[in-house]
Design an enzyme around this catalytic site. Structure first.
Site, PDB file in Angstrom:
ATOM      1  N   GLU A  15       1.256   1.627  14.791  1.00 35.72           N
ATOM      2  CA  GLU A  15      -0.041   0.991  14.565  1.00 35.72           C
ATOM      3  C   GLU A  15      -0.367   0.070  15.737  1.00 35.72           C
ATOM      4  OE1 GLU A  15       1.179  -0.695  10.927  1.00 35.72           O
ATOM      5  OE2 GLU A  15       1.053   1.210   9.862  1.00 35.72           O
TER       6      GLU A  15
ATOM      7  N   GLU B 150       2.797   4.414   7.107  1.00 30.51           N
ATOM      8  CA  GLU B 150       4.151   4.351   7.679  1.00 30.51           C
ATOM      9  C   GLU B 150       5.047   5.473   7.182  1.00 30.51           C
ATOM     10  OE1 GLU B 150       2.511   1.739   6.520  1.00 30.51           O
ATOM     11  OE2 GLU B 150       2.572   0.117   7.994  1.00 30.51           O
TER      12      GLU B 150
ATOM     13  N   PHE C 140       5.955  -4.857  11.727  1.00 29.09           N
ATOM     14  CA  PHE C 140       6.865  -5.927  11.312  1.00 29.09           C
ATOM     15  C   PHE C 140       7.979  -5.268  10.497  1.00 29.09           C
ATOM     16  CE2 PHE C 140       2.935  -8.202  11.893  1.00 29.09           C
ATOM     17  CZ  PHE C 140       3.219  -9.554  12.086  1.00 29.09           C
TER      18      PHE C 140
ATOM     19  N   ASP D  74       9.304  -6.390   8.058  1.00 30.08           N
ATOM     20  CA  ASP D  74       8.979  -6.688   6.655  1.00 30.08           C
ATOM     21  C   ASP D  74       8.228  -5.536   5.980  1.00 30.08           C
ATOM     22  OD1 ASP D  74       9.044 -10.089   6.882  1.00 30.08           O
ATOM     23  OD2 ASP D  74       8.572  -8.939   8.684  1.00 30.08           O
ATOM     24  N   PHE D  75       7.633  -4.651   6.760  1.00 33.29           N
ATOM     25  CA  PHE D  75       6.863  -3.540   6.176  1.00 33.29           C
ATOM     26  C   PHE D  75       7.748  -2.355   5.792  1.00 33.29           C
ATOM     27  CE2 PHE D  75       2.961  -4.781   9.032  1.00 33.29           C
ATOM     28  CZ  PHE D  75       2.920  -6.017   8.411  1.00 33.29           C
TER      29      PHE D  75
ATOM     30  N   HIS E 122       6.204 -11.773   6.566  1.00 38.03           N
ATOM     31  CA  HIS E 122       6.043 -11.448   7.993  1.00 38.03           C
ATOM     32  C   HIS E 122       7.018 -12.220   8.873  1.00 38.03           C
ATOM     33  CE1 HIS E 122       2.176 -10.169   6.311  1.00 38.03           C
ATOM     34  NE2 HIS E 122       1.986  -9.428   7.387  1.00 38.03           N
TER      35      HIS E 122
END
Lengths: 345, 324
Positions: A41, A72, A95, A97-98, A141
């Site tokens: 992205e 994703e 990130f 975190d994703f 994040h």
């Protein structure tokens, strides 16, 4: 800083930020190997939210630097499928975190196919992702999560702390036939819009070179305490070591550089010398890197310790938003200095 | 349709069924008297595809070994129709060192580089890797395509929708196939899916979608011909949903007490029905039916003998192949 255990590329005075060093590694490899492409992205015209791909789109164009939809799962799987068919994808998860929205493709597919195929299928993907906190981005994040990925078999996990390693580890990751998770801390990238460590700008050789994956770097030699750490915390540990040196305490600082494989020998050799082990980790405290490093000593010879192991990590709490709260849980120079004093008694 | 093509479809279906009947036999042979899923020559979950052979035969008839197929937890019919070697397939199911994955994978995790075949035990997650295979084929201009197969239950997963959108957006040479066997384990389609046809979902992503009714192998073959041609020509992805039938349980040992269609199953078996049709049309004789069955049984027996006589992996080798 000293990169004592890196291979010895030519001495250079040219300095790059970590971000630019990473990009240079990718770019030089892309020139060499047309099967490499980058997707994720905002990796195209934007150049990566954390500058991990800046300039690549202008150089290689949209067929090799691909902006993806916010899907994703689809593009992680696409990376795996392309790798199986002979390409060498570099895919960015903006990130770490994703990971929750695509973890199945990462750990059930990318990481397991080589094993499930009995070694018949290779999956050479570089999964690069931004980690870390310190700028009030909140609980979704700001995580590091390398312990989560290192726990799961089948992926190498590399975590550069400085520009020279960032380039060399990227080159090694691209050339590796395994999935390699490449985790860059936002705080070491040298971004102009975020407080940065002065060592995020450093000398980087212009030629292509590899930094071997699985070899720790002793970034400060010392005799009293071994500090084992990784990523941005390397710099906090170095700062703490400088400060406490004035009190006559001599710290050795080990930058692991990769968690998988883990350089157990470097840890053991240092602790055998110092007899004291402090582990500094920006990931969560429990069931992670700090416990794993401590277990190496416990399993090998706990008698080498003159004092109990001490850990400085994020206590098991989501990363808070408010600055006072966040810096209460992150490993800081102050927490590390105080831990060194504790371990020295 | 040419007689030869029709005969080929029939033979593929018979081979797949013959293989699965043999697996079914051995799977249950040594799990008595106390049925234990982890016991016996073939341990673990076993998802057999009996009834769904028309999908595999009809689609794979258009593929070559350099085209990719990603399948599901129920993969045998697709593996066989795509030309996977029966011996290494059987050996993997029996957990042997000579198997496709040297016994590290098992029946839900088959990876065969020689036929570009793979499968995933996770619902809908076989779709995204197919995009990557298609991406590579397109990049290298090989003219090959990727076929991604899931069930109708998977069409409610995010991976399904993300994949349709991305494949359409990047114009990838993919054929998406949905095997609608009415049941997502125990949940009927009417209890899981808000639309009557997943072809409509494909249309919403700008992808041609087609639904084949009645588990028709020739209907699948025709629809797949259009979809494969479209993908090969560079025109992009398509979707085919096939209303098929799961003749046996979700997995072996499934008592299927939830099912309200059990009494119709024998008449929905596509293989005898297709045999009758081919006999009526003069394409096949009763003698040929027997000969085809006998040939399939012999090939299957040889594969299973190979599997059973192959070495069992040593426990000391369990950590091999984690990394390349």
């Amino acid at each position: 800083m000293v990169i004592a255990d890196s291979p010895a590329p030519q001495v250079t005075t040219r300095k790059l930020t970590t971000a630019k060093a990473m990009v240079e590694g990718i770019s030089q490899e892309m020139e060499r190997d047309s099967s490499i492409f980058v997707m994720g992205e905002d990796v195209g015209a934007y150049g990566g939210i954390f500058s991990s791909t800046t300039g690549l789109f202008e150089k290689f164009g949209p067929s090799r630097i691909l902006d993806t939809p916010i899907s994703e799962t689809a593009f992680m799987g696409l990376a795996t499928g392309a790798a199986v068919e002979g390409m060498r994808p570099i895919v960015e998860l903006m990130f770490v975190d994703f990971f929750g929205v695509c973890m199945d493709q990462i750990y059930n597919h990318m990481a397991k196919i080589h094993y499930e195929s009995g070694g018949n299928v290779k999956v050479p993907v570089v999964l690069m992702t931004a980690v870390g906190g310190g700028y009030s981005d909140g609980a979704q994040h700001s995580q590091c999560l390398w312990g989560t990925f290192a726990h799961l078999p089948g992926m190498k996990v590399v975590i550069p702390s400085n520009p020279a390693d960032a380039k060399g580890l990227m080159v090694s990751a691209i050339r590796d036939d395994n999935p390699v998770l490449y985790m860059f801390h936002k705080g070491v990238m040298g971004l102009p819009w975020m407080a940065k460590n002065p060592r995020s700008l450093g000398p980087v050789p212009e030629e292509v070179y590899e930094v071997p994956i699985g070899k720790a770097s002793i970034v400060r030699h010392g005799s009293d305490v071994t500090i084992v750490t990784v990523s941005l915390s390397v710099h906090h540990a170095l700062d703490a070591a400088e400060e406490i040196a004035e009190s006559g305490i001599d710290c050795e600082v080990i930058d692991l550089r990769s968690l998988v494989p883990l350089d157990r020998a470097a840890i053991l050799e240092s602790v055998a010398k110092t007899g004291r082990l402090l582990i500094v980790d920006e990931d969560y405290l429990s069931f992670g890197m700090s416990g794993e490093v401590a277990a190496i000593i416990a399993e090998t010879d706990p008698r080498m310790l003159h004092a109990p192991v001490v850990r400085v990590a994020v206590p098991d709490v989501p990363i808070p938003y408010a600055r006072t709260l966040e810096y209460a849980v992150l490993p800081t120079k102050e927490r590390i200095v105080s831990a060194i004093k504790e371990i020295m008694g | 349709m040419e007689d030869k093509t029709r005969l080929g479809l029939y033979e593929t279906m018979v081979m797949s069924r013959s293989f699965e009947e043999a697996i079914l036999h051995d799977y249950h042979a040594d799990k008595t008297p106390a049925w234990d899923i982890g016991a016996g020559l073939i341990p673990g979950e076993m998802h057999l595809s009996a009834g769904q052979e028309p999908v595999a035969a009809g689609v794979c008839a258009h593929l070559g070994a350099n085209d990719a197929v990603t399948a599901t937890h129920r993969p045998h019919h697709l593996a066989i129709a795509h030309g996977m070697d029966l011996k290494t397939l059987a050996a993997e199911i029996y957990g042997r060192e000579t198997g496709l994955g040297r016994g590290r994978g098992g029946h839900m995790h088959l990876f065969d580089p020689s036929t570009h075949f793979s499968c995933s035990g996770i619902i809908a997650e076989g779709y995204p890797p197919a995009l990557g295979q298609a991406f590579s084929f397109k990049h290298h201009k090989t003219g090959n395509i990727a076929v991604a197969v899931t069930g109708e239950g998977a069409a409610n997963q995010g991976a399904f929708h993300e994949s349709l959108n991305l494949a359409a957006l990047w114009n990838l040479p993919v054929v998406f196939v949905v095997e609608d066997n009415d049941w997502a384990i125990s949940v009927p389609r009417r209890g899981s899916t808000a639309v009557a046809s997943n072809a409509a979902r494909a249309e919403s992503y700008g992808i041609p979608g087609e639904r084949v009714e009645n588990n028709s192998v020739e209907g699948v073959w025709e629809a797949a011909g259009r979809a494969v041609e479209r993908a090969r020509s560079g025109a992009g992805p398509s979707m085919i949903e096939v209303h098929t039938v799961r003749l046996w349980g979700h997995f072996e040992g499934d008592a299927q007490a939830y099912r309200d269609d059990m009494d119709q199953l024998s008449e929905r078996d596509p293989i005898p029905a297709y045999a009758d049709e081919l006999v009526r049309d003069g394409v096949l004789t009763p003698d040929q039916i027997e000969a085809i069955a006998a040939d399939a049984k012999a090939a299957v027996a040889e594969a299973i003998d190979f599997a059973k006589s192959s070495p069992i992996p040593s426990g000391s080798e369990a950590s091999r192949y984690v990394f390349a």
